[in-house]
Scaffold this motif. Structure first.
Motif, PDB file in Angstrom:
ATOM      1  N   ALA A  58       1.178   4.087  -3.326  1.00 55.11           N
ATOM      2  CA  ALA A  58       0.530   5.374  -2.954  1.00 55.11           C
ATOM      3  C   ALA A  58       0.846   6.489  -3.731  1.00 55.11           C
ATOM      4  O   ALA A  58       0.028   7.320  -4.262  1.00 55.11           O
ATOM      5  CB  ALA A  58       0.681   5.513  -1.154  1.00 55.11           C
ATOM      6  N   CYS A  91      -6.159   7.243  -1.717  1.00 56.56           N
ATOM      7  CA  CYS A  91      -5.527   6.544  -0.539  1.00 56.56           C
ATOM      8  C   CYS A  91      -5.466   5.165  -1.289  1.00 56.56           C
ATOM      9  O   CYS A  91      -6.579   4.500  -1.929  1.00 56.56           O
ATOM     10  CB  CYS A  91      -6.525   6.443   0.541  1.00 56.56           C
ATOM     11  N   THR A  92      -4.357   4.406  -0.675  1.00 60.92           N
ATOM     12  CA  THR A  92      -4.328   3.068  -0.807  1.00 60.92           C
ATOM     13  C   THR A  92      -4.847   2.242   0.369  1.00 60.92           C
ATOM     14  O   THR A  92      -4.764   2.758   1.431  1.00 60.92           O
ATOM     15  CB  THR A  92      -2.913   2.477  -1.311  1.00 60.92           C
ATOM     16  N   ALA A 138       0.893  -1.146   0.066  1.00 59.84           N
ATOM     17  CA  ALA A 138      -0.163   0.056  -0.051  1.00 59.84           C
ATOM     18  C   ALA A 138       0.908   1.249   0.065  1.00 59.84           C
ATOM     19  O   ALA A 138       0.655   2.373  -0.646  1.00 59.84           O
ATOM     20  CB  ALA A 138      -0.926   0.130   1.440  1.00 59.84           C
ATOM     21  N   HIS A 139       1.889   1.132   0.701  1.00 59.89           N
ATOM     22  CA  HIS A 139       2.953   2.354   0.723  1.00 59.89           C
ATOM     23  C   HIS A 139       3.420   2.612  -0.717  1.00 59.89           C
ATOM     24  O   HIS A 139       3.594   3.850  -0.985  1.00 59.89           O
ATOM     25  CB  HIS A 139       3.843   2.341   2.012  1.00 59.89           C
ATOM     26  N   PRO A 179      -1.805   5.723   3.486  1.00 58.46           N
ATOM     27  CA  PRO A 179      -2.260   4.407   3.403  1.00 58.46           C
ATOM     28  C   PRO A 179      -3.376   4.134   4.545  1.00 58.46           C
ATOM     29  O   PRO A 179      -2.956   4.684   5.732  1.00 58.46           O
ATOM     30  CB  PRO A 179      -0.981   3.764   3.858  1.00 58.46           C
TER      31      PRO A 179
END
Length: 490
Positions: free
Chosen positions: A66, A180-181, A62-63, A154
């Motif tokens: 992003a 956002c993820t 996710a990071h 995230p």
């Protein structure tokens, strides 16, 4: 293990692993857990049981995704969400059958949930391109003020079991719309629908050349162990949770360490007020919806029926007749209206609450006990003669049981309605405009239904006050939970 009532195509392609960085795979230790059908108690699928290391891999993904996802134009984010919406609606029957298999609700209700859950994708597809900003001259005249919004970063989304598609889309859709993820931790009781939704998002993103690490899913039976390291990681910037107030308090304490943006949709104890002038036919119809949807397993379910002395007996009798006519059966059975509770523990809790109320003098007008059949079934029940301080009134029931409490004056009704630490939803029935206006002002709840037994709507803000939570989901404010406001003085 598979469910024979599901289509062969769905069974063949249903993901049961972890989704990390656009790839499905097993848990790090290859452990699994069984998802059971609450109508039979039998296992239907084995699902990967994530470890803390898996959760950190999901946050890594996710990071990493992003920056690219944040840079995707809002229109493209919107079109992705709209495409996922269309695919869910097109497969409403198939996905509804999956919800029935893992959550137990009747097929008609499950299909309705698919449409409702998909609406969050359509709504936030529209909101994705409407992130308002501001440019204006400062009152002093010395500079220009520029205000914009950017994705918070995230996000960890923790969803409950009772509405497995709607609770997932209500969080995933605004997060993706905002840029956002996410890492999603679904309930271990109903993870299958969330996994399927995630696969649809992943495949649509892949086809469009968009980042596939935007949605990561880590089902687990060790929630605290798996999410704990995420709260300690400074890369996580947001948590959204739907569940009990007790767990919510724990998560808020964890979120405080890194000052995470937090959305909490927590427990409820919704009053259903029937005033002296209410249309009783309409009140009974609304009460059936507010109480028995998903067998009463809803945070906005009517928990306490507060009825004026002058109509209490009439309402209780009418309501009991209507409740007694409900068909309680496995969700796959034609004509089923009330399905099973989610687990044996849920049946035991409801049984204990009813037995305690009866021991304190309550009378059973209909129902009152579990059904002698496989699965986790409890009879739809109406109790009268219930005291306002009975445990079944002060605690969230989460089952198909309706305790009726009398009141003598409007002031007493509001005192009873507000005599709880919770304030999620409330319902009031009256034919008086003045009473309706006072109810809107005096009831302490984040959502109030006036002459309506259903308040949920993707286009309206969903959330509570007091111990029922923080923040709102849905509506034009839902995307705000995933955005930071930035001010620049030019």
């Amino acid at each position: 293990m598979t469910a024979t009532t599901l289509s062969p195509a769905l069974v063949a392609h249903l993901p049961t692993g972890l989704l990390v960085d656009g790839h499905w795979g097993p848990a790090a230790d290859r452990s699994t857990f069984e998802v059971a059908d609450p109508a039979t108690g039998q296992g239907i699928f084995d699902v990967a049981d994530a470890t803390p290391a898996d959760a950190l891999r999901a946050l890594d993904a996710a990071h990493a995704a992003a920056p690219a996802w944040r840079a995707v134009p809002p229109r493209e984010r919107s079109e992705l969400l709209r495409a996922v919406y269309a695919r869910l609606v097109a497969r409403a029957d198939d996905i509804g059958a999956l919800i029935t298999a893992e959550a137990g609700k009747p097929l008609a209700e499950a299909r309705a949930e698919v449409v409702y859950g998909a609406e969050f994708l359509r709504w936030f597809a529209e909101e994705a391109v409407r992130a308002d900003g501001l440019v204006r001259r400062a009152p002093s005249g010395g500079n220009t003020q520029y205000v914009s919004r950017r994705p918070v970063g995230p996000s960890l989304l923790i969803t409950p079991w009772n509405f497995p598609i709607a609770m997932a889309t209500r969080k995933i859709a605004p997060a993706l719309a905002a840029g956002c993820t996410v890492v999603v931790k679904p309930s271990e009781l109903t993870p299958l629908t969330t996994l399927l939704v995630a696969e649809i998002v992943r495949s649509e993103a892949e086809e469009r050349g968009l980042p596939t690490g935007i949605v990561n899913v880590v089902p687990t039976t060790h929630a605290a162990d798996v999410t704990g390291p995420l709260f300690e990681d400074p890369r996580l910037r947001k948590v959204s949770f739907t569940g009990s107030t007790g767990v919510g308090r724990t998560l808020l304490a964890q979120a405080s360490a890194n000052v995470l943006r937090s959305s909490m949709e927590l427990g409820g104890n919704a009053p259903f007020i029937v005033f002296a002038d209410a249309d009783l036919d309409a009140a009974v119809e609304g009460a059936l919806i507010a109480k028995l949807r998903n067998s009463g397993q809803s945070c906005v379910a009517a928990n306490r029926f507060l009825v004026h002395d002058s109509v209490a007996r009439d309402f209780a009798d009418r309501f009991a007749r209507a409740v007694g006519e409900q068909v309680t059966a496995p969700g796959t059975q034609p004509g089923a209206q009330v399905g099973p509770l989610i687990s044996e523990a849920a049946v035991e809790k409801v049984t204990g609450l009813v037995d305690d109320a009866v021991a304190q003098g309550a009378q059973v007008l209909t129902g009152g006990s579990r059904l002698d059949r496989p699965g986790h079934f409890f009879e739809p029940t109406v109790l009268t003669g219930v005291s306002a301080d009975a445990t079944i009134v002060t605690e969230e029931i989460f089952g198909p049981v309706a305790p009726v409490v009398r009141f003598g004056s409007d002031d007493e009704a509001y005192e009873l309605a507000n005599s709880t630490p919770y304030g999620l939803a409330a319902y009031a029935y009256t034919t008086s405009l003045a009473r309706a206006q006072r109810a809107m002002e005096d009831i302490e709840a984040g959502m109030i239904g006036i002459n309506r037994g259903l308040v949920s709507d993707a286009s309206a803000p969903f959330g509570g006050v007091k111990a029922s939570g923080l923040g709102r989901e849905g509506g034009d404010v839902g995307i705000d939970e995933y955005q930071e406001t930035v001010y620049v003085a030019l």
